[in-house]
Design an enzyme around this catalytic site. Sequence first.
Site, PDB file in Angstrom:
ATOM      1  N   SER A 261       2.870   1.958  -2.686  1.00  0.00           N
ATOM      2  CA  SER A 261       3.254   1.917  -3.972  1.00  0.00           C
ATOM      3  C   SER A 261       4.627   1.362  -4.485  1.00  0.00           C
ATOM      4  O   SER A 261       6.021   2.533  -5.071  1.00  0.00           O
ATOM      5  CB  SER A 261       3.135   3.629  -4.358  1.00  0.00           C
ATOM      6  OG  SER A 261       1.695   3.751  -5.092  1.00  0.00           O
ATOM      7  N   SER A 262       5.297   0.571  -4.012  1.00  0.00           N
ATOM      8  CA  SER A 262       6.469   0.547  -4.351  1.00  0.00           C
ATOM      9  C   SER A 262       6.154  -0.043  -5.902  1.00  0.00           C
ATOM     10  O   SER A 262       7.078  -0.455  -6.337  1.00  0.00           O
ATOM     11  CB  SER A 262       6.535  -1.323  -3.631  1.00  0.00           C
ATOM     12  OG  SER A 262       5.616  -2.121  -4.067  1.00  0.00           O
ATOM     13  N   SER A 263       4.888  -0.488  -6.371  1.00  0.00           N
ATOM     14  CA  SER A 263       4.768  -1.379  -8.053  1.00  0.00           C
ATOM     15  C   SER A 263       5.441   0.270  -8.943  1.00  0.00           C
ATOM     16  O   SER A 263       6.350  -0.129  -9.395  1.00  0.00           O
ATOM     17  CB  SER A 263       3.749  -1.954  -8.293  1.00  0.00           C
ATOM     18  OG  SER A 263       3.047  -0.418  -8.235  1.00  0.00           O
ATOM     19  N   ALA A 264       4.482   1.308  -8.453  1.00  0.00           N
ATOM     20  CA  ALA A 264       4.382   2.375  -9.073  1.00  0.00           C
ATOM     21  C   ALA A 264       6.488   3.378  -9.533  1.00  0.00           C
ATOM     22  O   ALA A 264       6.910   3.360 -10.204  1.00  0.00           O
ATOM     23  CB  ALA A 264       4.645   3.737  -8.472  1.00  0.00           C
ATOM     24  N   ALA A 265       6.570   2.478  -7.530  1.00  0.00           N
ATOM     25  CA  ALA A 265       8.078   2.742  -8.088  1.00  0.00           C
ATOM     26  C   ALA A 265       9.065   2.472  -8.683  1.00  0.00           C
ATOM     27  O   ALA A 265      10.165   3.048  -9.198  1.00  0.00           O
ATOM     28  CB  ALA A 265       8.867   3.109  -6.100  1.00  0.00           C
TER      29      ALA A 265
ATOM     30  N   GLY B 295       0.350  -1.144   0.084  1.00  0.00           N
ATOM     31  CA  GLY B 295      -0.163   0.100   0.259  1.00  0.00           C
ATOM     32  C   GLY B 295       0.901   1.640  -0.289  1.00  0.00           C
ATOM     33  O   GLY B 295       0.225   2.334  -0.014  1.00  0.00           O
TER      34      GLY B 295
ATOM     35  N   ASP C 191      -0.467   7.668  -7.383  1.00  0.00           N
ATOM     36  CA  ASP C 191       0.802   7.009  -6.946  1.00  0.00           C
ATOM     37  C   ASP C 191       1.657   7.674  -7.799  1.00  0.00           C
ATOM     38  O   ASP C 191       2.983   8.038  -7.234  1.00  0.00           O
ATOM     39  CB  ASP C 191       0.899   5.444  -7.314  1.00  0.00           C
ATOM     40  CG  ASP C 191      -0.433   5.131  -6.794  1.00  0.00           C
ATOM     41  OD1 ASP C 191      -0.639   5.126  -5.953  1.00  0.00           O
ATOM     42  OD2 ASP C 191      -0.841   3.672  -7.087  1.00  0.00           O
TER      43      ASP C 191
END
Length: 424
Positions: free
Chosen positions: A148-152, A146, A194
Amino acid sequence: MTTTSCSFEWPSECLVDEIKVDVSALAGCSKNDVLVVVSPYRVCPLGAHIDHQGGVVTAMALNKGVLLGFISSGVNEILLKSRQFDGRVRFRFDDELTKESTATVEEAAWGNYARGAVYALIKRGYRISKGIYGVIDGLKGLQGAGISSSAAVGVSILLALEHANGLNLNPEENIHLDRSIENDFLGLKNGILDQSAILLSRRGCLTVINCKEEKHKIVRPRSDIDTRGYKVLLAFSGLRHALSSNSSYNLRVSECQEAALTLLRAVGRDTRQPLLSDVHMEEYQAFKTQLKGACAKRAEHFFSECERVRKGIKAWEECDLKSFGRLMSESGGSSIENYECGCEPMIQLLEIVQGTPGVFGARFSGAGFRGCCVALIDACFAEAAAKHIELRYKQVQPLLAKQIENAFPVLICDTADHAYICLS
Ligand code: GLA
């Protein structure tokens, strides 16, 4: 894109150096030729689930995140390894990379962000001929948490690829590109919260993003009171999932759109792509009785959250952390009651965090179906609060708590600047 010297406590020089050494071993190059992208995690203190409806949201970047050490591969090939996960990602691309081209079984799942980044750049008309050799570092166990590791990860790969291809794109363009990774390539119908938080935020400030007009402003507290007297506390539930594989998120987006369509028809403004932000507050008040069931609840969440964001921006400007925190907790309540996200462990964790001394307010971070709760806390109380929360959560959810005891049950963070390429 902004490049800067690394001067803050995160990332440490030592960590940056370790990553450069790993890249030089992977690519057979000198470590002095390796660059590092710093791509922070983010929180959204107010503005839950309204970005995809064109609402105004608030965000902050954190002094924790993803680091990507890289060097141009010189050819159309990408090779990436992770310092936390097994497996690697290796593929060649041409100007035909399609969205069916997802990670192969031998590849790590996060390979989809690399493929998605190439896909997004090509789709938007950029001619890219050079890939990267790179090593990614992040905090283990935070995928699906939650923050936003994916957007990072997506942003870090975009910035590295752009650098390798001599493209100098502004944050707004990168927001579009990263959204394309998530919406077009991965099929998640999320908004621009994000990526915008990661690409625009400033330390000590609130990033206010108008997701409809795609405009933002950086809000600094007006008073002289040192806002670094607060910390951002993240309390992890141990429940993890990949957002795009969970249809609950997309289902709620559709319910919001259905509510918007009903309201727009009621006021005589039909539209092909209805968004709740197309409806004025007075129109909602006048016609909300036409909404039923889930649609009525989603709309109530949207309009009440818009109000909380409006009040929250004012409270932040006035350095009124108590009011700001109270609005965060109210947002958490509406997420449970009206948006119907969260689940028993998440709700228990949220109640524990909200009841902890020093906490100004707390809500679910991210989508809220799993992951962590975010709180704004008086800095003096942060350490004691972390211990208290960890202990109390262990009592109510011993099995889940066990899963995170070697990772991060609670993280205490500061706000930070947006993503950049670190030159030193
Ligand atoms: C996820 C999505 C965001 C936003 C939040 C909820 O993090 O990726 O776009 O909708 O949930 O506020």
